[in-house]
Design an enzyme around this catalytic site. Structure first.
Site, PDB file in Angstrom:
ATOM      1  N   LYS A 296       8.359  -3.290  -3.007  1.00  0.00           N
ATOM      2  CA  LYS A 296       7.174  -2.675  -3.607  1.00  0.00           C
ATOM      3  C   LYS A 296       6.239  -2.361  -2.440  1.00  0.00           C
ATOM      4  O   LYS A 296       5.668  -3.272  -1.835  1.00  0.00           O
ATOM      5  CB  LYS A 296       6.533  -3.635  -4.607  1.00  0.00           C
ATOM      6  CG  LYS A 296       5.421  -3.014  -5.398  1.00  0.00           C
ATOM      7  CD  LYS A 296       5.065  -3.897  -6.577  1.00  0.00           C
ATOM      8  CE  LYS A 296       4.039  -3.276  -7.494  1.00  0.00           C
ATOM      9  NZ  LYS A 296       2.873  -2.724  -6.855  1.00  0.00           N
TER      10      LYS A 296
ATOM     11  N   SER B 166       2.402   2.776 -14.493  1.00  0.00           N
ATOM     12  CA  SER B 166       2.460   1.600 -13.617  1.00  0.00           C
ATOM     13  C   SER B 166       3.576   0.700 -14.128  1.00  0.00           C
ATOM     14  O   SER B 166       4.235   1.004 -15.120  1.00  0.00           O
ATOM     15  CB  SER B 166       1.123   0.888 -13.615  1.00  0.00           C
ATOM     16  OG  SER B 166       0.824   0.499 -14.923  1.00  0.00           O
ATOM     17  N   LEU B 167       3.766  -0.397 -13.442  1.00  0.00           N
ATOM     18  CA  LEU B 167       4.852  -1.311 -13.805  1.00  0.00           C
ATOM     19  C   LEU B 167       4.281  -2.609 -14.335  1.00  0.00           C
ATOM     20  O   LEU B 167       3.188  -3.019 -13.955  1.00  0.00           O
ATOM     21  CB  LEU B 167       5.696  -1.632 -12.565  1.00  0.00           C
ATOM     22  CG  LEU B 167       6.509  -0.494 -11.965  1.00  0.00           C
ATOM     23  CD1 LEU B 167       7.174  -0.963 -10.679  1.00  0.00           C
ATOM     24  CD2 LEU B 167       7.570  -0.033 -12.959  1.00  0.00           C
TER      25      LEU B 167
ATOM     26  N   CYS C 203     -31.440 -20.436  16.603  1.00  0.00           N
ATOM     27  CA  CYS C 203     -32.868 -20.594  16.890  1.00  0.00           C
ATOM     28  C   CYS C 203     -33.361 -22.030  16.687  1.00  0.00           C
ATOM     29  O   CYS C 203     -34.541 -22.312  16.915  1.00  0.00           O
ATOM     30  CB  CYS C 203     -33.692 -19.622  16.037  1.00  0.00           C
ATOM     31  SG  CYS C 203     -33.713 -20.036  14.296  1.00  0.00           S
TER      32      CYS C 203
ATOM     33  N   ARG D 261      -2.495   9.379  -7.806  1.00  0.00           N
ATOM     34  CA  ARG D 261      -2.318   8.904  -9.169  1.00  0.00           C
ATOM     35  C   ARG D 261      -3.550   9.177 -10.038  1.00  0.00           C
ATOM     36  O   ARG D 261      -3.452   9.578 -11.178  1.00  0.00           O
ATOM     37  CB  ARG D 261      -2.063   7.399  -9.164  1.00  0.00           C
ATOM     38  CG  ARG D 261      -1.991   6.837 -10.577  1.00  0.00           C
ATOM     39  CD  ARG D 261      -2.475   5.409 -10.600  1.00  0.00           C
ATOM     40  NE  ARG D 261      -1.534   4.560  -9.906  1.00  0.00           N
ATOM     41  CZ  ARG D 261      -0.439   4.087 -10.470  1.00  0.00           C
ATOM     42  NH1 ARG D 261      -0.162   4.371 -11.711  1.00  0.00           N
ATOM     43  NH2 ARG D 261       0.375   3.338  -9.784  1.00  0.00           N
TER      44      ARG D 261
ATOM     45  N   CYS E 173     -35.314 -15.225  14.286  1.00  0.00           N
ATOM     46  CA  CYS E 173     -33.942 -15.636  14.610  1.00  0.00           C
ATOM     47  C   CYS E 173     -33.145 -14.387  14.994  1.00  0.00           C
ATOM     48  O   CYS E 173     -32.978 -13.469  14.182  1.00  0.00           O
ATOM     49  CB  CYS E 173     -33.348 -16.345  13.389  1.00  0.00           C
ATOM     50  SG  CYS E 173     -31.664 -16.906  13.623  1.00  0.00           S
TER      51      CYS E 173
ATOM     52  N   PHE F  67       8.101  21.753  23.144  1.00  0.00           N
ATOM     53  CA  PHE F  67       7.686  21.730  21.737  1.00  0.00           C
ATOM     54  C   PHE F  67       6.262  22.276  21.600  1.00  0.00           C
ATOM     55  O   PHE F  67       5.983  23.145  20.779  1.00  0.00           O
ATOM     56  CB  PHE F  67       7.768  20.293  21.193  1.00  0.00           C
ATOM     57  CG  PHE F  67       7.452  20.195  19.730  1.00  0.00           C
ATOM     58  CD1 PHE F  67       8.457  20.269  18.773  1.00  0.00           C
ATOM     59  CD2 PHE F  67       6.132  20.050  19.290  1.00  0.00           C
ATOM     60  CE1 PHE F  67       8.169  20.198  17.419  1.00  0.00           C
ATOM     61  CE2 PHE F  67       5.836  19.985  17.938  1.00  0.00           C
ATOM     62  CZ  PHE F  67       6.863  20.057  16.996  1.00  0.00           C
TER      63      PHE F  67
ATOM     64  N   LYS G 174       5.738  -9.799  -8.102  1.00  0.00           N
ATOM     65  CA  LYS G 174       4.759  -9.829  -7.006  1.00  0.00           C
ATOM     66  C   LYS G 174       4.951 -11.067  -6.137  1.00  0.00           C
ATOM     67  O   LYS G 174       5.273 -12.147  -6.640  1.00  0.00           O
ATOM     68  CB  LYS G 174       3.343  -9.847  -7.589  1.00  0.00           C
ATOM     69  CG  LYS G 174       3.033  -8.628  -8.445  1.00  0.00           C
ATOM     70  CD  LYS G 174       2.612  -7.466  -7.615  1.00  0.00           C
ATOM     71  CE  LYS G 174       1.159  -7.489  -7.384  1.00  0.00           C
ATOM     72  NZ  LYS G 174       0.363  -6.390  -7.638  1.00  0.00           N
TER      73      LYS G 174
ATOM     74  N   ASP H 149       8.536  17.374  25.086  1.00  0.00           N
ATOM     75  CA  ASP H 149       7.231  17.513  24.437  1.00  0.00           C
ATOM     76  C   ASP H 149       6.565  18.817  24.870  1.00  0.00           C
ATOM     77  O   ASP H 149       5.933  19.516  24.081  1.00  0.00           O
ATOM     78  CB  ASP H 149       6.296  16.356  24.836  1.00  0.00           C
ATOM     79  CG  ASP H 149       6.692  15.084  24.133  1.00  0.00           C
ATOM     80  OD1 ASP H 149       7.661  15.126  23.338  1.00  0.00           O
ATOM     81  OD2 ASP H 149       6.040  14.043  24.397  1.00  0.00           O
TER      82      ASP H 149
ATOM     83  N   ASP I  12       3.126  -1.293  -0.445  1.00  0.00           N
ATOM     84  CA  ASP I  12       1.707  -1.465  -0.762  1.00  0.00           C
ATOM     85  C   ASP I  12       0.906  -0.330  -0.138  1.00  0.00           C
ATOM     86  O   ASP I  12       0.407  -0.427   0.982  1.00  0.00           O
ATOM     87  CB  ASP I  12       1.247  -2.826  -0.219  1.00  0.00           C
ATOM     88  CG  ASP I  12      -0.068  -3.247  -0.845  1.00  0.00           C
ATOM     89  OD1 ASP I  12      -0.530  -2.569  -1.784  1.00  0.00           O
ATOM     90  OD2 ASP I  12      -0.636  -4.245  -0.385  1.00  0.00           O
TER      91      ASP I  12
HETATM   92  S1  IVH Z   1       8.745   2.702  -9.402  1.00  0.00           S
HETATM   93  C1  IVH Z   1       7.229   4.292 -13.772  1.00  0.00           C
HETATM   94  N1  IVH Z   1       9.157   1.690  -7.055  1.00  0.00           N
HETATM   95  O1  IVH Z   1       3.741   0.280  -7.702  1.00  0.00           O
HETATM   96  C2  IVH Z   1       6.733   3.715 -12.521  1.00  0.00           C
HETATM   97  N2  IVH Z   1       6.920   1.889  -7.781  1.00  0.00           N
HETATM   98  O2  IVH Z   1       2.512  -0.491 -10.796  1.00  0.00           O
HETATM   99  C3  IVH Z   1       7.777   3.811 -11.475  1.00  0.00           C
HETATM  100  N3  IVH Z   1       5.275   1.129  -6.133  1.00  0.00           N
HETATM  101  O3  IVH Z   1       3.114   2.991  -9.810  1.00  0.00           O
HETATM  102  C4  IVH Z   1       7.348   3.175 -10.254  1.00  0.00           C
HETATM  103  N4  IVH Z   1       6.700   0.550  -4.590  1.00  0.00           N
HETATM  104  O4  IVH Z   1       2.593   3.150  -7.229  1.00  0.00           O
HETATM  105  C5  IVH Z   1       8.240   2.031  -7.964  1.00  0.00           C
HETATM  106  N5  IVH Z   1       9.709   0.827  -4.984  1.00  0.00           N
HETATM  107  C6  IVH Z   1       8.790   1.171  -5.880  1.00  0.00           C
HETATM  108  C7  IVH Z   1       7.412   1.003  -5.641  1.00  0.00           C
HETATM  109  C8  IVH Z   1       6.498   1.379  -6.624  1.00  0.00           C
HETATM  110  C9  IVH Z   1       5.437   0.644  -4.907  1.00  0.00           C
HETATM  111  C10 IVH Z   1       3.966   1.309  -6.796  1.00  0.00           C
HETATM  112  C11 IVH Z   1       3.824   2.577  -7.571  1.00  0.00           C
HETATM  113  C12 IVH Z   1       3.800   2.129  -8.994  1.00  0.00           C
HETATM  114  C13 IVH Z   1       3.182   0.782  -8.862  1.00  0.00           C
HETATM  115  C14 IVH Z   1       3.557  -0.165  -9.991  1.00  0.00           C
END
Ligand code: IVH
Length: 676
Positions: free
Chosen positions: A116, A83-84, A409, A137, A430, A37, A312, A34, A118
C-alpha cells in the site's frame, strides 16, 4: 526550416527523446550522453517555440514544466475513486476471506498481495496511447485536474507503446521517494522553513503547486496498481499489471500471488520488517482477488469494493539509547523536553532527536538518561519516545529531574492549572520567546514582511534595533545599510542599499494587512488564523476586542473558555497595550474594513493633516471613505474641508486659509458624523 520539415523534426525529436527518457528512468540505461540529450531537448524546445502548432502533448519538454495554473479545474471522475476497507489484524483478514468464500462458493480464486503505497491517489487517462488527463481523488467523485504537474514526473509515460487499449485510465499513487523527500526537507531547513512531516503531505503539496517547473524539481515518482476502462485485456490483476509494464508504465515489482491466509500473513510479516528498506513510504499492504470477472460478483459495500482490502501496518518502532535531554522554550514560553538519541534509522530517515512531550509523560514512562528507549513516528516531523526497555536499564541510572527554571533566562517555571506543560512567563525578556514572536509577526500569514527571515530578525534584535514588533515601524533605511547577517547557509552578507529599501518597503506594505491578520500576528496564545478571523469579524476593532470580558469573548463562535481567557489576559498586560498604541500610531489596520458605512460625506473632499487622538492617519482616511467622502493629498479650491489634527504643518494651514477652505478639528469631524 519550412512548416512540413518543422512538424516532422518535432515529431522525430519527441519520439527519440521519449525513448531516451524511458530507457533512462525505467531501465537505468543511458543511450546518449547528458550533453547530447540536452542539445536535442534544446533543439526541440526552440522548434516548439517557433512552431507551437506542432508541439505534441507527449513532448519531453513538458517534463521540465512551465505551465502555470492559478487554480485547478475540477473534473468528474469517469469512474469514482473508491477507498478500501482497513484491517489491523490477521483475524480481520480471515473475516474478509470468509466473506469472500461465502459469496464465491466453491469457485477457485487466488489473492494478489501488494504494497500500500503511501502517497497521493491519481487517475491517469490515456487516449490513443497519449496521457491526456491526470486527476486527483478529491472527494472521490470530483477531483482536480493536475495534468501539467503530473507530466513533469519522469516515470509517468506521456506516450505508451505496444498494444494498449484506445481509451482507459491507469490508477496509482504519486509518491515522494525518501531520498528526494529528505533532500527536499534539507533544502527547506536551509531556507529557514519548517520541514514537512511526511512524504505524503509533501507530495500532495508538490502536486498542487501553481508553477509546474517547481513540481518538476521535486523528483516525485509513481506506483501504479490498477486499470479501469471498457473491455480491457486480460482476466487477472497480475496479468494486467504485467501488460501495463509492457506499454511503458513503471509497475512496482512487489506484488505476490497468494493462495492461503498463511501466505498472506507471511507477506505482511515480511514487509512489516523490510519496509524500512524500501525507497518510499508504505502504510500497509493491499490484498486483492486476482480473478477480475469475480470482482463484479463480489460487488461493493457503500464506499469500497468487496474484492480488495487493506491491512495497515502498526507505526514503526525502533529501540535506541537516550543520550541526553535538551529543553526548548517555545514562542508562548512552554518548555518542551527534547531527547537526544543515538542515531537510528526509522521510516526513511535517521532519527537523532525525539519529543518527550512534557514532565508528566517523562515521569509516567520513568525515562532516564542512559535508558534504551522505544521510538515511533507519529504524524509530526519529530518522532516520539513511547516506552523504555527496563531490562536494559543501567544499574546506576538516576530518575530524571525536571527543570525548575527557564534554561534560557532563569525565570522560575510555572505550571498552569489543567495543563501538562511548564512555562516561562518572562515573555518580554526571554530571548527565544521574543524572537519567535517577532518571527510570527513578520511571517507570511501574518504581516508578510517577507524580506525579514529569522536570521535578520535575530540580528536586528542583537543590534538593539528591534526589541518588539512596533520597533519595526521605526526602522529607517540608513540604519539597515551595511548591517551584517549570517544567512542560514552560514554565509556572511551585508545588507545593501537595495536590500534595505526592500525591507522598508515590505514593512510599509504590511500597514495594509487586514485587521484579522494583524490580530493573528500579535501572537496571542491559542489565537490562530481562524480564531483571529472570528474575533475580528465579531468585535470589528481592537478597542472593542480589548475591552471584552471573558464571557463576551467566549460567546464568539469557535472561541472556547481557554482562548477567551487567553485573549483577556493578553489585553490586561500593560506591555501589550503599549504595543498596540504604537502599532496603531504606525498605521496598522486595527479595524475591519467595512465597505460603505454611510453616505453622510458624499460629494465632500478632505485633506487630512496632523496627528489624531482617535485614529491613525490611515485610519481616519479610511473612516472618511467609509462614510462616502473622498481623501486627496493636496489642498485646492475643490477641497471641501481640511481635517486638522495636532501639529498640522504651517504651510497647509496657510494654503487652506488663502483659499478660504474650512479647517475642522477631529471633534468637529466626529460631530459631522454624529448620529451615524
Ligand atoms: S487498490 C477500489 N492498491 O489506498 C480501490 N490502492 O483506501 C482500489 N493505495 O484508494 C485501490 N496502494 O489511494 C490499491 N496497491 C494499492 C494501493 C492503493 C495505495 C491507496 C489508494 C486507495 C487507498 C485505499
Amino acid at each position: 526550416m519550412d512548416d512540413t520539415q518543422a512538424k516532422q523534426r518535432i515529431a522525430e525529436l519527441t519520439a527519440l527523446l521519449n525513448r531516451y527518457n524511458y530507457e533512462y528512468y525505467m531501465n537505468d540505461t543511458s543511450l546518449v550522453s547528458d550533453f547530447e540529450f540536452d542539445k536535442l531537448l534544446e533543439e526541440l524546445a526552440a522548434l516548439e517555440k517557433q512552431f507551437p502548432q506542432y508541439a505534441l502533448p507527449t513532448s519531453p519538454t513538458k517534463r521540465v514544466g512551465g505551465e502555470v495554473n492559478k487554480s485547478f479545474q475540477q473534473v468528474t471522475h469517469r469512474y469514482p475513486m473508491l477507498s478500501l476497507g482497513n484491517t489491523y489484524s490477521i483475524e480481520e483478514i480471515a473475516d474478509f476471506d470468509t466473506r469472500v468464500r461465502n459469496i464465491l462458493g466453491d469457485r477457485q480464486f487466488s489473492y494478489v498481495c501488494e504494497l500500500k503505497y503511501d502517497g497521493v491517489a491519481i487517475g491517469l487517462t490515456y487516449k490513443d496511447g497519449v496521457l491526456t488527463q491526470a486527476v486527483t481523488r478529491g472527494n472521490g467523485v470530483l477531483g482536480d485536474d493536475i495534468t501539467d504537474n503530473v507530466r513533469t514526473i519522469r516515470t509517468i509515460p506521456l506516450q505508451l507503446h505496444g498494444d494498449y487499449p484506445a481509451d482507459f485510465e491507469m490508477r496509482g499513487e504519486i509518491i515522494f521517494p525518501w531520498k528526494a523527500f529528505n533532500d527536499f526537507n534539507e533544502q527547506r531547513v536551509a531556507n529557514g522553513e519548517e520541514p514537512m512531516a511526511n512524504p505524503r503531505n509533501a507530495a500532495s503539496g508538490s502536486l498542487k503547486l501553481q508553477d509546474s517547473r517547481e513540481t518538476a524539481k521535486r523528483r516525485l515518482d509513481c506506483c501504479l496498481y490498477f486499470m479501469m476502462g471498457e473491455k480491457l485485456p486480460a482476466d487477472t490483476h497480475l496479468q494486467r499489471l504485467e501488460m501495463a509494464r509492457q506499454w511503458g508504465f513503471k509497475m512496482p515489482q512487489y506484488s505476490k500471488l497468494c493462495h492461503t491466509l498463511d501466505e498472506i500473513k507471511a507477506y505482511i510479516d515480511y514487509w512489516d520488517k523490510k519496509r524500512s528498506e524500501l525507497p518510499f513510504a508504505t502504510d500497509g499492504i493491499v490484498i486483492k482477488i486476482n480473478e477480475i470477472p469475480l470482482w463484479d460478483e463480489l460487488g461493493m459495500t457503500a464506499k469500497s469494493p468487496r474484492w480488495a482490502i487493506a491491512s495497515k501496518f502498526e507505526a514503526e518502532r525502533v529501540a535506541t539509547k537516550l543520550l541526553s535531554v535538551d529543553f526548548q522554550v517555545g514562542r508562548t514560553g512552554v518548555v518542551t523536553p527534547v531527547a537526544n538519541l543515538a542515531p537510528v534509522w526509522l521510516g526513511g530517515t535517521t532519527v537523532k532527536r525525539a519529543s518527550l512531550h512534557n514532565a508528566d509523560i517523562i515521569s509516567q514512562l520513568d525515562v532516564r538518561v542512559g535508558d534504551t528507549v522505544f521510538v515511533e513516528k507519529g504524524g509530526e516531523i519529530i518522532p516520539k519516545i513511547v516506552g523504555v526497555d527496563l531490562d536494559k536499564r543501567p544499574a546506576d541510572s538516576q530518575p530524571f529531574e525536571y527543570l525548575t527554571h527557564c534554561p534560557e533566562c532563569g525565570t522560575p517555571l510555572v505550571r498552569k492549572e489543567g495543563e501538562a506543560g511548564f512555562y516561562c512567563t518572562n515573555e518580554n525578556g526571554c530571548y527565544p520567546q521574543i524572537l519567535a514572536n517577532l518571527e510570527l509577526f513578520v511571517s507570511r500569514k501574518a504581516m508578510n514582511i517577507d524580506t525579514l527571515g529569522s536570521e535578520r530578525i535575530a540580528m536586528l534584535y542583537d543590534k538593539k534595533l528591534v526589541r518588539n514588533a512596533a520597533d519595526l515601524y521605526d526602522l529607517r533605511k540608513e540604519q539597515l545599510v551595511g548591517l551584517e547577517v549570517i544567512e542560514n547557509d552560514k554565509r556572511k552578507t551585508s545588507i545593501q542599499e537595495k536590500g534595505a529599501e526592500n525591507i522598508i518597503t515590505a514593512i510599509e506594505k504590511s500597514k495594509q494587512v487586514p485587521f484579522e491578520r494583524v490580530l493573528y500576528a500579535l501572537g496571542i496564545r491559542y489565537v490562530g488564523e481562524v480564531g483571529a478571523k472570528k474575533l475580528a469579524s465579531h468585535f470589528k476593532n481592537i478597542d472593542a476586542l480589548s475591552q471584552a470580558t471573558v464571557e463576551e469573548l467566549a460567546m464568539v463562535e469557535d472561541i472556547g473558555e481557554v482562548i477567551a481567557q487567553s485573549v483577556y489576559n493578553w489585553f490586561n498586560d500593560l506591555a501589550h497595550l503599549e504595543l498596540i498604541v504604537r502599532l496603531k500610531h504606525a498605521g496598522l489596520q486595527f479595524a475591519v474594513e467595512e465597505k460603505q458605512v454611510s453616505d453622510t460625506l458624499n460629494g465632500l473632499t478632505f485633506v487630512v493633516s496632523g496627528v489624531f487622538a482617535n485614529f491613525s492617519r490611515d485610519g481616519i482616511k479610511q473612516h472618511i471613505e467609509q462614510h462616502g467622502g473622498k481623501v486627496v493629498s493636496s489642498i485646492s479650491s475643490k477641497t471641501s474641508f481640511v481635517l486638522a489634527g495636532e501639529k498640522m504643518g504651517p504651510e497647509k494651514l496657510k494654503k487652506a486659509q488663502n483659499l478660504g477652505i474650512k479647517i475642522i478639528s477631529e471633534a468637529e469631524y466626529l460631530q459631522m458624523l454624529d448620529g451615524q
